[in-house]
Design an enzyme around this catalytic site. Sequence first.
Site, PDB file in Angstrom:
ATOM      1  N   HIS A 101       0.827  -1.209   0.000  1.00  0.00           N
ATOM      2  CA  HIS A 101       0.000   0.000   0.000  1.00  0.00           C
ATOM      3  C   HIS A 101       0.857   1.254   0.000  1.00  0.00           C
ATOM      4  O   HIS A 101       2.054   1.216   0.293  1.00  0.00           O
ATOM      5  CB  HIS A 101      -0.919   0.038   1.224  1.00  0.00           C
ATOM      6  CG  HIS A 101      -0.178   0.142   2.526  1.00  0.00           C
ATOM      7  ND1 HIS A 101       0.578  -0.877   3.040  1.00  0.00           N
ATOM      8  CD2 HIS A 101      -0.070   1.178   3.408  1.00  0.00           C
ATOM      9  CE1 HIS A 101       1.117  -0.494   4.190  1.00  0.00           C
ATOM     10  NE2 HIS A 101       0.746   0.753   4.432  1.00  0.00           N
ATOM     11  N   ASP A 103       0.458   4.848   2.059  1.00  0.00           N
ATOM     12  CA  ASP A 103      -0.317   5.208   3.251  1.00  0.00           C
ATOM     13  C   ASP A 103      -1.500   6.122   2.931  1.00  0.00           C
ATOM     14  O   ASP A 103      -1.342   7.152   2.257  1.00  0.00           O
ATOM     15  CB  ASP A 103       0.588   5.883   4.288  1.00  0.00           C
ATOM     16  CG  ASP A 103       1.552   4.890   4.907  1.00  0.00           C
ATOM     17  OD1 ASP A 103       1.151   3.743   5.168  1.00  0.00           O
ATOM     18  OD2 ASP A 103       2.728   5.257   5.121  1.00  0.00           O
ATOM     19  N   HIS A 251       4.713   0.026   0.249  1.00  0.00           N
ATOM     20  CA  HIS A 251       5.464  -0.745   1.235  1.00  0.00           C
ATOM     21  C   HIS A 251       4.580  -1.830   1.835  1.00  0.00           C
ATOM     22  O   HIS A 251       3.337  -1.799   1.733  1.00  0.00           O
ATOM     23  CB  HIS A 251       6.046   0.155   2.324  1.00  0.00           C
ATOM     24  CG  HIS A 251       5.024   0.938   3.082  1.00  0.00           C
ATOM     25  ND1 HIS A 251       4.375   2.035   2.566  1.00  0.00           N
ATOM     26  CD2 HIS A 251       4.527   0.774   4.332  1.00  0.00           C
ATOM     27  CE1 HIS A 251       3.525   2.502   3.447  1.00  0.00           C
ATOM     28  NE2 HIS A 251       3.584   1.758   4.540  1.00  0.00           N
ATOM     29  N   ARG A 266       5.047   6.353  14.116  1.00  0.00           N
ATOM     30  CA  ARG A 266       5.171   6.931  12.768  1.00  0.00           C
ATOM     31  C   ARG A 266       4.650   8.357  12.769  1.00  0.00           C
ATOM     32  O   ARG A 266       3.612   8.637  13.392  1.00  0.00           O
ATOM     33  CB  ARG A 266       4.363   6.081  11.782  1.00  0.00           C
ATOM     34  CG  ARG A 266       4.673   6.400  10.329  1.00  0.00           C
ATOM     35  CD  ARG A 266       3.830   5.532   9.406  1.00  0.00           C
ATOM     36  NE  ARG A 266       2.595   6.215   9.056  1.00  0.00           N
ATOM     37  CZ  ARG A 266       1.554   5.619   8.464  1.00  0.00           C
ATOM     38  NH1 ARG A 266       1.596   4.345   8.165  1.00  0.00           N
ATOM     39  NH2 ARG A 266       0.477   6.318   8.168  1.00  0.00           N
TER      40      ARG A 266
HETATM   41  C1  SIN Z   1       3.116   1.004   7.934  1.00  0.00           C
HETATM   42  O1  SIN Z   1       3.272   2.189   8.198  1.00  0.00           O
HETATM   43  O2  SIN Z   1       2.420   0.626   6.990  1.00  0.00           O
HETATM   44  C2  SIN Z   1       3.821  -0.036   8.791  1.00  0.00           C
HETATM   45  C3  SIN Z   1       5.169  -0.336   8.248  1.00  0.00           C
HETATM   46  C4  SIN Z   1       5.959  -1.230   9.169  1.00  0.00           C
HETATM   47  O3  SIN Z   1       5.528  -1.501  10.291  1.00  0.00           O
HETATM   48  O4  SIN Z   1       7.054  -1.653   8.774  1.00  0.00           O
END
Ligand code: SIN
Length: 275
Positions: A101, A103, A251, A266
Amino acid sequence: MQYEKIKVNPVTARVGAEIDGVDLAKPMDDRTFEEVHHALTEHCVIFFRSQDLDHESHKDFGRRFGELHVHPAIPGPEGHPEILPIHTDKNSTYIAGERWHSDVSCDQEPPLGSILYLKTVPEYGGDTLFSNMYAAYDALSDRMKEYLSGLTARHDGEPQYRGRYSDKGVDDAGKVYPFADHPVVRTHPVSGRKCLFVNPIFTTRINGLPRLESDSILRMLHEHCASADFQVRFRWQPGSVAFWDNRCVQHLAIWDYYPNLRSGFRVTVKGDRPI
Ligand code: SIN
């Protein structure tokens, strides 16, 4: 750009670079900021090691790149709505981002980038994969590029978010989750390059196509975008930071460390309307 303040070590020729010489907890001078920004544009995702961030320094670093985003579904810690906890332990029943995806692509103005800082990582496992959407676009045939040109797709938060965070005390009754139509191929506002902008978490259909055709094209594009040729795989250590450009990478977080703990925060930077 000649890097003078930072050292940039590419991890693959296509995507990802480790950056040395920056303490992200300290205020950043303009030249260092320009170099970090350039490295992000050039490599799409950049990695930093051995950082020590609290919520304020994490947010300050994010603010150098723009206003901070508040997640539409997941609440932040008390007093820090712009902080998104990323936490998995033995009681978890899902993890964030287990499928490819970009974000919150369901926002009308999806995030520019995300800055993930992990304090605690499992001894093994828990890597994150990043896939370069410029490379994915470039690798399509000219006929497919022409077919996709001018098409838009619906990105919808509802199927992803509805009821998902009830275990975190989120009651979303009556809440309307964001949705948006974005070009299937977008032009990055900084690099000027074209990249694919559909993903299996949020993109529900290509507008104006019959359902079967839309589903089939999306299935093909998702498989194509997940090709190992376009990827880098990041191995976390305690104190690592990954900063990815949501406009040109997707990612995926791998949950191969249950029941171990992986935990951090994050910060997400607001973006603009894809064109
Ligand atoms: C995410 O922000 O999608 C999670 C990425 C991760 O935990 O590596």
